[in-house]
Enzyme design. Structure first.
Site, PDB file in Angstrom:
ATOM      1  N   SER A  49      42.006  36.447  35.699  1.00 48.48           N
ATOM      2  CA  SER A  49      43.316  37.053  35.881  1.00 48.48           C
ATOM      3  C   SER A  49      43.185  38.569  35.769  1.00 48.48           C
ATOM      4  O   SER A  49      42.135  39.095  35.380  1.00 48.48           O
ATOM      5  CB  SER A  49      44.280  36.548  34.810  1.00 48.48           C
ATOM      6  OG  SER A  49      43.843  37.000  33.526  1.00 48.48           O
ATOM      7  N   ASP A  82      42.984  35.380  39.993  1.00 49.15           N
ATOM      8  CA  ASP A  82      44.132  34.550  39.638  1.00 49.15           C
ATOM      9  C   ASP A  82      45.373  35.424  39.448  1.00 49.15           C
ATOM     10  O   ASP A  82      45.366  36.366  38.658  1.00 49.15           O
ATOM     11  CB  ASP A  82      43.808  33.799  38.338  1.00 49.15           C
ATOM     12  CG  ASP A  82      44.840  32.746  37.989  1.00 49.15           C
ATOM     13  OD1 ASP A  82      45.531  32.253  38.902  1.00 49.15           O
ATOM     14  OD2 ASP A  82      44.953  32.413  36.792  1.00 49.15           O
ATOM     15  N   HIS A 180      53.131  27.392  33.078  1.00 51.81           N
ATOM     16  CA  HIS A 180      51.906  27.873  32.442  1.00 51.81           C
ATOM     17  C   HIS A 180      51.933  27.623  30.936  1.00 51.81           C
ATOM     18  O   HIS A 180      52.993  27.454  30.337  1.00 51.81           O
ATOM     19  CB  HIS A 180      51.722  29.365  32.707  1.00 51.81           C
ATOM     20  CG  HIS A 180      51.350  29.676  34.114  1.00 51.81           C
ATOM     21  ND1 HIS A 180      50.188  29.219  34.687  1.00 51.81           N
ATOM     22  CD2 HIS A 180      51.991  30.396  35.078  1.00 51.81           C
ATOM     23  CE1 HIS A 180      50.131  29.647  35.935  1.00 51.81           C
ATOM     24  NE2 HIS A 180      51.208  30.362  36.193  1.00 51.81           N
TER      25      HIS A 180
END
Length: 307
Positions: A49, A82, A180
């Site tokens: 990420s 991501d 998430h």
């Protein structure tokens, strides 16, 4: 061997199985992921990420993946960005050596999401890089949510068809009811499989499941017994993951389960020996615990022995 995300996911799409996309933030996590792929003879997607890149440095993230992919050339691996938040972020990742990127403009209105995704696709495809995008809002569905509320949150299959056609995106993450982190559902887990099947039918490309942490019992128990607190969290059951793959999911993002397994082992060792300060005595067992979780997931998703 470092390859494009398209190469890995098109094969999964054609053959009807899922590939785990595992997040990493350091060498121990990344090596644990590779060890599971070696054990299970599985293709691999590793992803970072923007937060992980900030923590490691983009050169370190790419460098670690390149080193391990060269050490184990028989494992096809894609390096994926991501939740890239901007065109600039995606371009930076492509230039650094990522072989797959996600542009997440799902919080914008449909037309703006489409426009921003198309910009990323145009530059990525000139470099042979695959692109992921997202439609719908990622959040859990409660038992008492109304039909109109579901339609406001979840992906619209007709919009997905238009979106894929107009942008040329390679894989799509449709919101079907996950969220998430560890805390996904207040009631019983629910995913809109009917909606998923319709999206697959209309788009005919690899689909992605975000928020796919399962929090299996063994991982939960290890974390709780070491003194951790998951506050009644509920993950996506394995049976749901397999049903999602039958419905057209080919990339399954996995992060939270890895962190929980890792920290459970670190905490256990610290609890058992409060004089220990050799980091290797913590990190090696924690990485082994993580590898076990990943290997089990590869069997469940169907990517084992797919090289």
């Amino acid at each position: 061997m470092l390859v494009s995300g398209v190469e890995i996911l098109q094969k999964a799409h054609k053959e009807g199985y899922g590939v785990g996309a595992f997040n990493f933030v350091n060498f121990e996590m990344l090596n644990a992921i590779f060890q599971a792929a070696i054990q299970k003879n599985s293709p691999l997607i590793v992803q970072a990420s923007e937060g992980a890149i900030k923590y490691m440095g983009i050169d370190m993230a790419v460098g670690l993946v390149k080193i391990l992919s060269e050490r184990y050339p028989f494992i096809p691996v894609a390096l994926h960005l991501d939740h890239g938040t901007s065109y600039e972020s995606c371009v930076k990742a492509i230039r650094a050596g990522f072989t797959s990127v996600m542009i997440d403009a799902s919080h914008h209105p449909f037309e703006e999401n489409l426009k921003e995704t198309k910009r990323v696709v145009e530059v990525a495809h000139t470099c042979g890089i695959g692109v992921e995008a997202e439609l719908g809002r990622l959040m859990g569905i409660e038992d008492n949510i109304s039909v109109s509320e579901k339609d406001a949150v979840l992906v619209n299959p007709k919009e997905a068809e238009v979106f894929v056609k107009e942008t040329g995106v390679d894989y799509l993450a449709p919101a079907i009811g996950t969220s998430h982190g560890a805390f996904k559902f207040k009631g019983e887990p629910q995913l809109d499989f009917k909606r998923l099947v319709e999206v697959k039918k209309l788009t005919n490309i690899p689909l992605v499941l975000h928020g796919a942490s399962a929090i299996p019992d063994s991982v939960r128990e290890a974390f709780l017994s070491s003194g951790g607190d998951l506050k009644g969290s509920k993950g996506v059951p394995f049976a749901f993951l397999q049903e999602a793959i039958k419905g057209g999911i080919n990339k399954i993002n996995t992060d939270t389960d890895l962190r929980i397994a890792y920290m459970a082992e670190v905490r256990r060792i610290g609890n058992e020996n409060n004089t220990e300060f050799d980091l290797r005595k913590f990190f090696s067992p924690a990485a082994t615990a993580m590898t076990k979780v990943i290997a089990e997931r590869m069997d469940i998703l169907g990517s084992s022995n797919k090289i």
